[in-house]
Design an enzyme around this catalytic site. Structure first.
Site, short mmCIF file in Angstrom:
data_model
loop_
_atom_site.label_atom_id
_atom_site.label_comp_id
_atom_site.label_asym_id
_atom_site.label_seq_id
_atom_site.Cartn_x
_atom_site.Cartn_y
_atom_site.Cartn_z
CE LYS A 114 -4.46 1.01 0.45
NZ LYS A 114 -5.59 0.23 -0.04
N GLY A 131 -25.20 2.45 2.44
CA GLY A 131 -24.06 3.11 1.74
C GLY A 131 -24.77 2.77 0.12
N GLY A 185 -23.64 3.84 -2.85
CA GLY A 185 -22.60 4.24 -3.71
C GLY A 185 -22.31 3.33 -4.88
CE1 TYR A 238 -28.08 2.06 -9.92
CE2 TYR A 238 -26.46 0.67 -10.76
CZ TYR A 238 -27.68 1.16 -11.24
OH TYR A 238 -28.36 1.17 -12.22
P1 NAD Z 1 -18.65 4.96 -2.92
O1 NAD Z 1 -18.05 6.18 -2.32
O2 NAD Z 1 -18.94 4.90 -4.26
O3 NAD Z 1 -19.97 5.08 -2.00
C1 NAD Z 1 -20.04 4.87 -0.63
C2 NAD Z 1 -21.57 5.57 -0.28
O4 NAD Z 1 -21.52 5.46 1.17
C3 NAD Z 1 -21.86 6.88 -0.83
O5 NAD Z 1 -22.77 6.95 -1.37
C4 NAD Z 1 -21.83 7.84 0.66
O6 NAD Z 1 -22.60 8.82 0.53
C5 NAD Z 1 -22.41 6.59 1.71
N1 NAD Z 1 -22.20 7.20 2.97
C6 NAD Z 1 -20.91 7.57 3.46
N2 NAD Z 1 -21.21 7.68 4.98
C7 NAD Z 1 -22.47 7.20 5.15
C8 NAD Z 1 -23.22 6.68 6.22
N3 NAD Z 1 -22.90 7.15 7.47
N4 NAD Z 1 -24.24 6.28 6.08
C9 NAD Z 1 -24.93 5.69 4.91
N5 NAD Z 1 -24.29 5.91 3.86
C10 NAD Z 1 -22.88 6.66 3.84
O7 NAD Z 1 -17.65 3.93 -2.29
P2 NAD Z 1 -17.88 2.44 -2.99
O8 NAD Z 1 -16.66 2.29 -3.77
O9 NAD Z 1 -19.07 2.11 -3.20
O10 NAD Z 1 -17.20 1.55 -1.67
C11 NAD Z 1 -17.87 1.29 -0.30
C12 NAD Z 1 -17.04 0.51 0.49
O11 NAD Z 1 -16.38 -0.49 -0.08
C13 NAD Z 1 -15.76 1.30 1.11
O12 NAD Z 1 -15.61 1.26 2.34
C14 NAD Z 1 -14.80 0.84 0.03
O13 NAD Z 1 -13.53 0.92 0.65
C15 NAD Z 1 -15.02 -0.69 0.13
N6 NAD Z 1 -14.83 -1.25 -1.03
C16 NAD Z 1 -15.00 -0.80 -2.17
C17 NAD Z 1 -14.33 -1.43 -3.54
C18 NAD Z 1 -14.82 -0.98 -4.92
O14 NAD Z 1 -14.51 -2.00 -5.82
N7 NAD Z 1 -15.27 0.11 -5.03
C19 NAD Z 1 -13.74 -2.62 -3.27
C20 NAD Z 1 -13.41 -3.15 -2.06
C21 NAD Z 1 -14.02 -2.52 -1.00
#
Ligand code: NAD
Length: 363
Positions: free
Chosen positions: A89, A189, A191, A195
């Site tokens: 990292k 969440g 996001g 979705y």
């Molecule tokens: P993202 O930023 O697209 O979505 C996160 C969503 O959570 C946003 O819509 C945000 O408004 C919402 N949010 C923030 N605080 C909140 C709360 N207190 N209550 C409810 N909703 C809240 O991020 P993502 O890419 O969807 O990732 C989500 C999680 O998964 C993160 O923890 C990320 O580290 C983890 N993750 C993502 C991936 C990936 O491929 N994107 C891979 C491994 C892990």
């Protein structure tokens, strides 16, 4: 000559030893303002892969602790995912809103390149596709690259698929069938991962609730799928079968565990257990089946791994599907050894590293 002030002390090496790191590289470039740390935790299984995070750390010590912890986590994630990657990292100390420049990212790219492929970087918090494009101008050791640059693009659909597979494995264990039809799933969440998870859940006829602090995320889901919207502060009080944290880490803590009642916890966010040992044990005692976060959200890293081989989406999805079997193996190990599921996952990761490390000693 006066000694400049720094927040690092001689505990730095001790901390490296504690987490068992192979190499930690401190990078500085005064002309661009770059201050970064690259941590290589373990390369037994392959080159150390893990994204670069840009964050306004309060101190260098805080940045170091973060990069050591996160890189170690990547070793475990890749090991359990069954891919040939080690854990690494990088963190760039700075405000992602004001401190970015092309020169800074290209300089950072040169530092990554100087490691000759031992560390492979990708996007993480605070880093955009444009930043990655600039890093890539100076090094080939980058993955998770946007499609327009020949990469595999947004990993979140693959991550969501893995979470869905882990959730189905948990459902099979808890209910005897992996069907999610009629199961009440609370997706916290909505996001990128949220979705795509909702998309898979709605196809299977789950009863979906969503919660998000950001209205556009909610609207995007409701435009395409049917879901009940739960106010952010009511999430843990909700009646549900499955809690799927897909926003922030540490949502399994002393406060939330007093309220939460569900059969299964299976979501995409990282570091869901506030304190692994305490809250991992607490969910077990409460009779909730916890699908370890880094096991079921490893679709993203699997996707990056396949990008390094010359991207093959079928292969990435097929390997992500195996999260079902791995999660099942972890539940069985947890049951047989009477240990929390997070510990069963850690043990599985360590066993693979030990076994593969041994075969590497022969020609
Ligand atoms: P993202 O930023 O697209 O979505 C996160 C969503 O959570 C946003 O819509 C945000 O408004 C919402 N949010 C923030 N605080 C909140 C709360 N207190 N209550 C409810 N909703 C809240 O991020 P993502 O890419 O969807 O990732 C989500 C999680 O998964 C993160 O923890 C990320 O580290 C983890 N993750 C993502 C991936 C990936 O491929 N994107 C891979 C491994 C892990």
């Amino acid at each position: 000559m006066t000694t400049p002030e720094t927040s690092l002390d001689f505990g730095t090496l001790a901390e490296m030893f504690t987490y068992d790191h192979e190499q930690v590289v401190f990078c500085q470039d005064k002309s661009t303002g770059l201050k970064a740390i690259i941590a290589i935790h373990d390369t037994t299984l392959g080159p150390a892969l893990g994204g670069t995070r840009m964050w306004k750390y309060a101190s260098e010590q805080e940045a170091l602790t973060d990069v050591l912890r996160l890189s170690r986590g990547m070793t475990y994630k890749s090991s359990v995912a069954g891919i040939n990657l080690g854990g690494g990292k990088a963190v760039i100390i700075g405000d992602s809103k004001v401190d970015k420049s092309e020169a800074l990212f290209r300089r950072f790219g040169k530092f990554v390149d100087s490691l000759g492929g031992k560390y492979i970087t990708a996007e993480d918090v605070g880093i955009s596709p444009k930043d990655i494009e600039q890093v890539q101008m100076e090094t080939d050791h980058v993955t998770g690259v946007p499609e327009y640059l020949g990469g595999s693009g947004d990993p979140s659909p693959v991550t969501a698929y893995g979470v869905y597979m882990g959730m189905k494995a948990a459902t099979k264990k808890a209910y005897g069938s992996d069907s999610l039809t009629g199961k009440k799933v609370m997706v916290q969440g909505a996001g990128s991962v949220g979705y795509h998870l909702v998309k898979l859940l709605s196809k299977e006829g789950a009863v979906i609730s969503i919660s998000d602090i950001y209205e556009p995320s909610i609207k995007r889901v409701l435009k395409d799928f049917k879901a009940e919207v739960v106010p952010v502060n009511d999430v843990y009080k909700e009646e549900m079968d499955i809690y799927a944290p897909c926003a922030l880490g540490a949502t399994l803590n002393d406060d939330t565990l007093k309220q939460l009642k569900c059969s299964i916890i299976a979501g995409g966010s990282n570091n869901q257990l506030a304190v692994e040992t305490i809250h991992g044990e607490a969910v077990k005692k409460a009779g909730m089946l916890y699908a370890p976060d880094y096991v079921i959200n490893s679709g993203g890293i699997i996707n990056c791994y396949w990008e390094l081989q010359g991207y093959n989406r079928e292969a990435a999805l097929s390997q992500t599907e195996k999260i079902f079997d791995t999660t099942t193996e972890i539940f069985n190990k947890s049951e047989n050894e009477n240990i929390p599921t997070f510990l069963a996952a850690n043990k599985l990761a360590e066993e693979r590293i030990l076994a593969i490390g041994k075969i590497k000693t022969s020609f």
